[in-house]
Design a protein around this motif. Structure first.
Motif, short mmCIF file in Angstrom:
data_model
loop_
_atom_site.label_atom_id
_atom_site.label_comp_id
_atom_site.label_asym_id
_atom_site.label_seq_id
_atom_site.Cartn_x
_atom_site.Cartn_y
_atom_site.Cartn_z
N THR A 36 -55.68 -29.58 -10.71
CA THR A 36 -56.16 -30.63 -9.82
C THR A 36 -55.38 -31.90 -10.13
O THR A 36 -54.67 -31.97 -11.15
CB THR A 36 -57.67 -30.90 -10.04
N ASP A 37 -55.51 -32.91 -9.29
CA ASP A 37 -54.83 -34.18 -9.56
C ASP A 37 -55.27 -34.76 -10.90
O ASP A 37 -54.45 -35.25 -11.67
CB ASP A 37 -55.13 -35.19 -8.45
N THR A 38 -56.55 -34.69 -11.20
CA THR A 38 -57.06 -35.23 -12.47
C THR A 38 -56.50 -34.44 -13.64
O THR A 38 -56.07 -35.02 -14.64
CB THR A 38 -58.60 -35.21 -12.49
N GLN A 39 -56.49 -33.12 -13.54
CA GLN A 39 -55.93 -32.29 -14.62
C GLN A 39 -54.46 -32.60 -14.84
O GLN A 39 -54.00 -32.68 -15.98
CB GLN A 39 -56.12 -30.81 -14.30
N PHE A 40 -53.71 -32.80 -13.75
CA PHE A 40 -52.29 -33.13 -13.89
C PHE A 40 -52.13 -34.47 -14.59
O PHE A 40 -51.28 -34.61 -15.47
CB PHE A 40 -51.60 -33.16 -12.52
N GLU A 41 -52.93 -35.46 -14.23
CA GLU A 41 -52.83 -36.78 -14.86
C GLU A 41 -53.16 -36.72 -16.35
O GLU A 41 -52.51 -37.36 -17.17
CB GLU A 41 -53.74 -37.79 -14.16
N VAL A 42 -54.20 -35.95 -16.71
CA VAL A 42 -54.55 -35.80 -18.12
C VAL A 42 -53.41 -35.11 -18.86
O VAL A 42 -52.98 -35.55 -19.93
CB VAL A 42 -55.87 -35.00 -18.28
N PHE A 43 -52.89 -34.03 -18.29
CA PHE A 43 -51.76 -33.32 -18.89
C PHE A 43 -50.58 -34.26 -19.11
O PHE A 43 -49.99 -34.32 -20.19
CB PHE A 43 -51.36 -32.14 -18.00
N LEU A 44 -50.21 -35.04 -18.08
CA LEU A 44 -49.08 -35.94 -18.17
C LEU A 44 -49.31 -37.02 -19.23
O LEU A 44 -48.40 -37.36 -19.99
CB LEU A 44 -48.80 -36.57 -16.81
#
Length: 75
Positions: A36-44
Motif C-alpha cells: 500500500t502507499d503507507t507500507q511503501f512510505e514506511v519501507f522507504l
C-alpha cells in the motif's frame, strides 16, 4: 542529478529487493511485492535510515494521517 548522501536514487537495490521510487514499486526476483502507499512510505523511511534507529516522529505526518488515531502504528 545530484542526490543527498542518505537519499536513495530513483531506482536502487537493497539486498534482493529492487526499489523504484518513481513507480513506487518494490520487487524481488522480478516479482512485484504488493505494498500500500503507507507500507511503501514506511519501507522507504526505513531504507533511508538503514543501520540506524528510527524514531516514531521521523515517519512523518503522512503516517499519522493514514492511521488516524492509532497511537502505536509502528510498534
Amino acid at each position: 542529478m545530484i542526490y543527498a548522501q542518505n537519499e536513495p536514487k530513483p531506482s536502487f537495490k537493497v539486498g534482493p529487493l529492487f526499489v523504484d521510487t518513481y513507480l513506487r514499486e518494490v520487487s524481488k526476483n522480478g516479482a512485484e511485492l504488493p505494498l500500500t502507499d503507507t507500507q511503501f512510505e514506511v519501507f522507504l523511511c526505513l531504507v533511508k535510515r538503514r543501520g540506524k534507529a528510527v524514531l516514531r516522529k521521523e515517519f512523518g505526518p503522512w503516517l499519522r494521517d493514514a492511521l488516524e488515531g492509532d497511537r502505536h502504528p509502528v510498534d
